[in-house]
Motif scaffolding. Sequence first.
Motif, PDB file in Angstrom:
ATOM      1  N   PHE A 247     -33.000  -9.450 -19.774  1.00  0.00           N
ATOM      2  CA  PHE A 247     -31.923 -10.531 -20.369  1.00  0.00           C
ATOM      3  C   PHE A 247     -32.728 -11.486 -21.156  1.00  0.00           C
ATOM      4  CE2 PHE A 247     -28.739 -13.622 -20.684  1.00  0.00           C
ATOM      5  CZ  PHE A 247     -27.472 -13.001 -21.058  1.00  0.00           C
ATOM      6  N   PHE A 292     -26.247  -6.970 -16.843  1.00  0.00           N
ATOM      7  CA  PHE A 292     -25.526  -8.320 -16.672  1.00  0.00           C
ATOM      8  C   PHE A 292     -24.328  -8.508 -17.332  1.00  0.00           C
ATOM      9  CE2 PHE A 292     -30.362  -8.635 -16.300  1.00  0.00           C
ATOM     10  CZ  PHE A 292     -30.694  -9.566 -15.499  1.00  0.00           C
ATOM     11  N   GLY A 296     -25.229 -13.840 -18.538  1.00  0.00           N
ATOM     12  CA  GLY A 296     -26.492 -13.737 -17.555  1.00  0.00           C
ATOM     13  C   GLY A 296     -26.334 -14.521 -16.197  1.00  0.00           C
ATOM     14  N   GLN A 452     -30.556  -6.456 -23.038  1.00  0.00           N
ATOM     15  CA  GLN A 452     -29.376  -7.006 -23.492  1.00  0.00           C
ATOM     16  C   GLN A 452     -29.333  -8.111 -24.009  1.00  0.00           C
ATOM     17  OE1 GLN A 452     -26.921  -6.260 -19.350  1.00  0.00           O
ATOM     18  NE2 GLN A 452     -25.616  -7.515 -20.464  1.00  0.00           N
ATOM     19  N   ALA A 454     -27.825 -11.856 -25.180  1.00  0.00           N
ATOM     20  CA  ALA A 454     -26.851 -12.825 -24.515  1.00  0.00           C
ATOM     21  C   ALA A 454     -25.665 -13.329 -25.630  1.00  0.00           C
ATOM     22  CB  ALA A 454     -27.368 -14.251 -24.423  1.00  0.00           C
TER      23      ALA A 454
END
Length: 457
Positions: A247, A292, A296, A452, A454
């Motif tokens: 993340f 996530f 996060g 991933q 955000a």
Amino acid sequence: MRRPRTLARLTLATALIAGLTGLAGGASAEVPAPPETGATKSDNITHLASAPMTGPLAGGVNTDIAFAGKTAYVGNYSGFAIYDIANPAKPTLVSQVSCPGSQNDISVYDGLLFLSTDSSRSDDSCQSVAQSPTIKESWEGIKIFDVKDPRNPRYVAAVETKCGSHTHTLVPDKLKRSVYVYNSSYFPNATYPDCQPPNDRIDIVKVPLRHPEQAAVVASPVLFPDGGFPGSETGYETSGCHDITAFPAKNIAAAACMGDGVLLDISRPERPKVIDRVQDATNFSFWHGATFNGDGSKVVFMDELGGGGGAECNTEVGPNKGATAIFDIKHRKLKFRSYYKIDRHQAANENCVSHNGSLIPVKGRDIMVQAWYQGGFSVWDFTDSAHPKEIGYFDRPPREPASFGGYWSVYYYNGAIYGTESVTAFDVFKIKDRRTDSAERVKLKELNVQTQPAFWR
């Protein structure tokens, strides 16, 4: 899916896949898409399309998926395929590359495609043959292709890693001049010259984007100086990691490492540090993967009980094993909240367990879609971490005759749900639900689920 390196740990799925990939080399006939007769689903799910495996990939096993623009890249034990998904209802095969090697986990970045090879081969070429890992000259690792022209993928580099590459995760550097590849592998053995115990590390490969041929291992940090989880009657001893999800917006990553769930600080990509570790000797057998939520502040870990080949979705196994565990992240610590598992009990001949999924980007909600092999896939909401609930699903009946199959990976990307049915096809679905409709407004240029974005700050 995990690929054990010793016969004593050989799972049903591994044995089935070995048989399937053994046939892949000369297979060319199309495999028909599975019939919809008998499939059950929620009213909010529509099956749009099914693109059967063909040519050199027919008879192989579909694995992971990566996306860039209007293109999907599908890994397969026999190589990889590239699909045009400009119209999700009509995915079109653009090209495919024959390049056998378990399990061909796949990702894409800036016109480069990365492929994990986790089976011992005679060399690093796509014409290699299986060769014992006890032979020093055998090769396993990461292959790199140039896919700027999806119609003509070009093999440009290979990096050998000591214990092979079961999965990998991309971590772009801040200057966008390179990309780091976090390599996950496990099951060392004293008879393997290049993969000696304890293997308590990960390998980090740095790939200069302008010169990918210069890719090389630049670090091998030890994550478990104490040896990690020692193992139990139901859980695997930690000897490496299975999968890592990064993340980057928060400089963190979640590592699923056999007997350990780990939170990492990746602010210095070549020097990741363990922030927190959790273990679950009661219910978790094999920490397999992680996802996530959109900002996060939460992470879910999957338990691949039975290695992907077991029938783990039934009354006897129960709701907490072979499930997905939900953790809140508080002050950079993992706080367990609950388990989630599909409650549709599967037949004794259906391999079913928690597997790969992705977030559906709905602002203010935590919703994901997740594969369960022959349990189909589930869309579920974990906004209330302690009380997750299913809001959609698709589930085919048992395969006849009984055999390994079902969804390996199911991911949401730019308005559609894409799934790799392990032994038949690349499938596309649509979800129409007021709880997820707003996700269609989120458009990504690229998606590697293990890196991933955000969605919300």
